[in-house]
Write a protein that holds these residues in place. Sequence first.
Motif, short mmCIF file in Angstrom:
data_model
loop_
_atom_site.label_atom_id
_atom_site.label_comp_id
_atom_site.label_asym_id
_atom_site.label_seq_id
_atom_site.Cartn_x
_atom_site.Cartn_y
_atom_site.Cartn_z
N MET A 119 0.95 -1.25 0.10
CA MET A 119 -0.21 -0.07 0.04
C MET A 119 0.96 1.26 -0.11
SD MET A 119 -3.40 -0.21 0.07
CE MET A 119 -3.61 -1.90 0.87
N THR A 120 0.70 1.80 -0.95
CA THR A 120 1.44 3.25 -1.02
C THR A 120 0.88 4.39 -0.25
OG1 THR A 120 0.46 3.82 -2.93
CG2 THR A 120 2.56 2.60 -3.45
N ASP A 121 -0.39 4.37 -0.03
CA ASP A 121 -0.76 5.73 0.58
C ASP A 121 -0.79 5.59 2.10
OD1 ASP A 121 -4.35 5.17 0.42
OD2 ASP A 121 -2.74 3.78 0.28
N ARG A 159 0.28 -3.53 6.34
CA ARG A 159 -0.24 -4.86 5.63
C ARG A 159 0.30 -4.98 4.18
NH1 ARG A 159 -6.05 -5.66 7.44
NH2 ARG A 159 -6.04 -4.30 5.80
N GLU A 160 0.37 -6.05 3.65
CA GLU A 160 0.49 -6.12 2.03
C GLU A 160 -0.70 -5.81 1.44
OE1 GLU A 160 -0.47 -10.28 3.61
OE2 GLU A 160 0.13 -8.48 4.52
N GLY A 161 -0.90 -5.55 0.55
CA GLY A 161 -1.93 -5.22 -0.15
C GLY A 161 -2.72 -6.37 -0.73
#
Lengths: 347, 139
Positions: free
Chosen positions: B1-3, B137-139
Amino acid sequence: MELVEPVLAGDRRALARLLTAVEGGAADLPQALAALYPHTGRAWVIGITGAPGTGKSSLVNALAKAFRERGRTIGIIAVDPTSPFSGGAILGDRIRMRDLAGDRGVFIRSMATRGSLGGLSRATRDAIRVLDAAGFEIIFVETVGSGQSEVDIVRTAQTTVVVEAPGLGDDVQAIKAGILEIADVLVVNKADRPGADHTVRALRAMLELGHPVSRGPLTAHHGRLMQAAPADDNDSQERLWLPPVIETVATESQGIDTLLQALEAHRQHLLQDGVQPSRERERIEIELLDRLQASLLARLLSRVPADVFATVIEQVQSRALDPQSAVATLLEAYDQVIKIHSERAAS
Amino acid sequence: MTDQRTIRVLIAKPGLDGHDRGAKVIARALRDAGMEVIYTGLRQTPEMVAEAALQEDVDVVGLSILSGAHLALVPRIRQLMDENDLRDVPLLVGGIIPDEDVPALRAAGVSGVFGPGTSTEAIIEHIRQVVMNRGGREG
Ligand SMILES: Nc1nc2c(ncn2[C@@H]2O[C@H](COP(=O)(O)OP(=O)(O)O)[C@@H](O)[C@H]2O)c(=O)[nH]1
Ligand SMILES: [Mg+2]
């Protein structure tokens, strides 16, 4: 994204997490949505809109229950506004949907508008596709009716229900303009409250004013206007749909069967009268224009140096430039950047 | 997750007590702190709480319990959440909880217990902390 396969296989945890990715715009989301897209297009999307407190969530609860009794699986997206002050939100639609708890044929997701309305329509469209690909047959989208979100829902849903309640606006003048254009079915909920008849009459009066009489007389059926009158001499293949006005008491499941029949009738109208393909084409066109607009803007803003933009703003403020000329300046600046890029690439 | 993720919190009232003023105060405070609060209303069964936590993909679950039934309800909810593959979602409890019951709740997997006098700031801080500890967390 490793969530795609489990979502297609019916994993609810993966579905919930993919919806989170849709809301947050995860980096690898476009690939995931692309992989899901071939599995979409089967769901019937029903939009429910209206003022706060008219009973939208209660209606979704009652309708979902009724459709479940008929064996259809249900996805629900309930959208509430984000607070413009804090960026937070209280999402309380589940309070009215407790009858649906414990049923694996139902999946409810609350979403906040999170800033831009354009963002809402993108996230909502994508969330609908995710539920569609996961196999839910009917997808309800509940949104608070206000200007843009109302337009957005019509652009997304196949069938749009506008909910009114007595006392909130039971004069023709008070009923918001534009309802006729967006409603496929009109509901007067809280029919147990005084004034419901008045609201029904006001809505019917509006319908009679708003619809071309030449298309055929309004047909009363159990006191409701339901008939899709045949198109007359013109070459239109589309039969005319006249929005019925239906009274309900959502909290008592009264009028829900009638409402369900009206929804099914609209569905049949879409499917049998050849309306669906042209509507879908329109929806796709609008969606592509929306996405293109967002992408082009993002691209332009990423290429035009921030100080150029800041200078242009100052010039508009000091009256040295008018806004339209400012836009022309920015587009020129963008073209310039592109030109330099392509020259470099060529050499 | 980038945001920067918006924190999503489920506030639930399991059990039979009929007061949700406290839960609503907390819900508003969390909203004003920029969180998205899914509020489920009164009289939730443990199954309903675990199901809502799963569907809403929340980062934290907060339970408000005034009925005294916390020792029965909380471990059951934790267990159902674990069965729903929500082992990594922290569980908080607020309400009228005698001090001597706190160790049992902690042993049942509760990350924080907040009595009637707790400030909303302390709860907000705790939530931010447990969400951060959970990590991106991993998206
Ligand atoms: N008297 C009456 N109350 C209703 C009816 N439908 C909903 N309500 C109540 O109206 C309030 C708002 O309902 P809700 O479904 O949350 O409305 P929404 O904001 O449009 O989603 C709640 O207290 C409901 O219990 C109805 O048909 N009759
Ligand atoms: Mg609602």
